[in-house]
Write an enzyme that holds these catalytic residues in place. Sequence first.
Site, PDB file in Angstrom:
ATOM      1  N   LEU A 124       1.303   9.509  -5.684  1.00 33.48           N
ATOM      2  CA  LEU A 124       1.764  10.868  -5.391  1.00 33.48           C
ATOM      3  C   LEU A 124       2.818  11.327  -6.392  1.00 33.48           C
ATOM      4  O   LEU A 124       2.954  12.515  -6.660  1.00 33.48           O
ATOM      5  CB  LEU A 124       2.327  10.951  -3.974  1.00 33.48           C
ATOM      6  CG  LEU A 124       1.343  10.742  -2.830  1.00 33.48           C
ATOM      7  CD1 LEU A 124       2.073  10.775  -1.495  1.00 33.48           C
ATOM      8  CD2 LEU A 124       0.208  11.766  -2.862  1.00 33.48           C
ATOM      9  N   HIS A 132       2.197   1.641  -3.501  1.00 30.38           N
ATOM     10  CA  HIS A 132       1.111   1.997  -4.420  1.00 30.38           C
ATOM     11  C   HIS A 132       0.738   3.477  -4.281  1.00 30.38           C
ATOM     12  O   HIS A 132       0.647   4.204  -5.272  1.00 30.38           O
ATOM     13  CB  HIS A 132      -0.102   1.099  -4.111  1.00 30.38           C
ATOM     14  CG  HIS A 132      -1.309   1.389  -4.932  1.00 30.38           C
ATOM     15  ND1 HIS A 132      -1.681   0.610  -5.998  1.00 30.38           N
ATOM     16  CD2 HIS A 132      -2.246   2.373  -4.834  1.00 30.38           C
ATOM     17  CE1 HIS A 132      -2.802   1.097  -6.527  1.00 30.38           C
ATOM     18  NE2 HIS A 132      -3.161   2.163  -5.830  1.00 30.38           N
ATOM     19  N   GLU A 133       0.525   3.922  -3.047  1.00 25.17           N
ATOM     20  CA  GLU A 133       0.074   5.304  -2.833  1.00 25.17           C
ATOM     21  C   GLU A 133       1.189   6.317  -3.094  1.00 25.17           C
ATOM     22  O   GLU A 133       0.931   7.396  -3.629  1.00 25.17           O
ATOM     23  CB  GLU A 133      -0.510   5.466  -1.428  1.00 25.17           C
ATOM     24  CG  GLU A 133      -1.693   4.563  -1.105  1.00 25.17           C
ATOM     25  CD  GLU A 133      -2.873   4.610  -2.067  1.00 25.17           C
ATOM     26  OE1 GLU A 133      -2.965   5.536  -2.898  1.00 25.17           O
ATOM     27  OE2 GLU A 133      -3.710   3.691  -2.006  1.00 25.17           O
ATOM     28  N   ILE A 134       2.418   5.985  -2.744  1.00 24.26           N
ATOM     29  CA  ILE A 134       3.531   6.902  -3.034  1.00 24.26           C
ATOM     30  C   ILE A 134       3.752   6.982  -4.541  1.00 24.26           C
ATOM     31  O   ILE A 134       4.036   8.065  -5.073  1.00 24.26           O
ATOM     32  CB  ILE A 134       4.791   6.504  -2.244  1.00 24.26           C
ATOM     33  CG1 ILE A 134       4.548   6.775  -0.747  1.00 24.26           C
ATOM     34  CG2 ILE A 134       6.018   7.269  -2.749  1.00 24.26           C
ATOM     35  CD1 ILE A 134       5.614   6.234   0.186  1.00 24.26           C
ATOM     36  N   CYS A 158       0.829  -1.215   0.000  1.00 23.19           N
ATOM     37  CA  CYS A 158       0.000   0.000   0.000  1.00 23.19           C
ATOM     38  C   CYS A 158       0.860   1.260   0.000  1.00 23.19           C
ATOM     39  O   CYS A 158       0.564   2.216  -0.730  1.00 23.19           O
ATOM     40  CB  CYS A 158      -0.947   0.006   1.196  1.00 23.19           C
ATOM     41  SG  CYS A 158      -2.309  -1.170   1.041  1.00 23.19           S
TER      42      CYS A 158
END
Length: 170
Positions: free
Chosen positions: A138, A133-135, A130
């Site tokens: 960004l 994925h999220e970085i 996660c």
Amino acid sequence: MTICPIVRFPDQRLRQVAAPVTVFDAGLAALAQDILESMRAAPGIGMTGPHIGVGQRVVVLELPDAARPQIYVNPEILWMSDDMIRQEEGSVSMPGVTEDIERAAKVRVQYQDLDGVTHVEEAEGLRAACHQHEIDQLNGLFWLQRLSGLRRRRVMDRYEKLQRRQKELR
């Protein structure tokens, strides 16, 4: 707290690099709460500012094994293990389709909390995936870009078929 509309693929805002947060105030706390509420409504387990059209480096994770949601401001990966895992991934911006993605099994992430205090977190398994994925999001890297061309095309075909079906039902 507000449930915000989610930016849908292929909106180009999902490919833009989010700006670092420099002001740690009530507005930032409200943004984090909006991301959380929007993520829950989607539903999802991780979401960023860009998913609701806010180009700031804010991530909210609410994983099944966590006692409470966690907020990461200006997160960055300091270290990734050589060991790899495969996790099923998708996006609130592209609902209804998922695919296995290979990522580092463990990561070390540095981030700030809502008060601007810097922390370092070690994560493995789903939490590590996660974070990555999220970085990526960004940094303007949508999860599909982690797939081979053939696998990406298959996911796109499934998504387009799902979109056509939903339009027919309206």
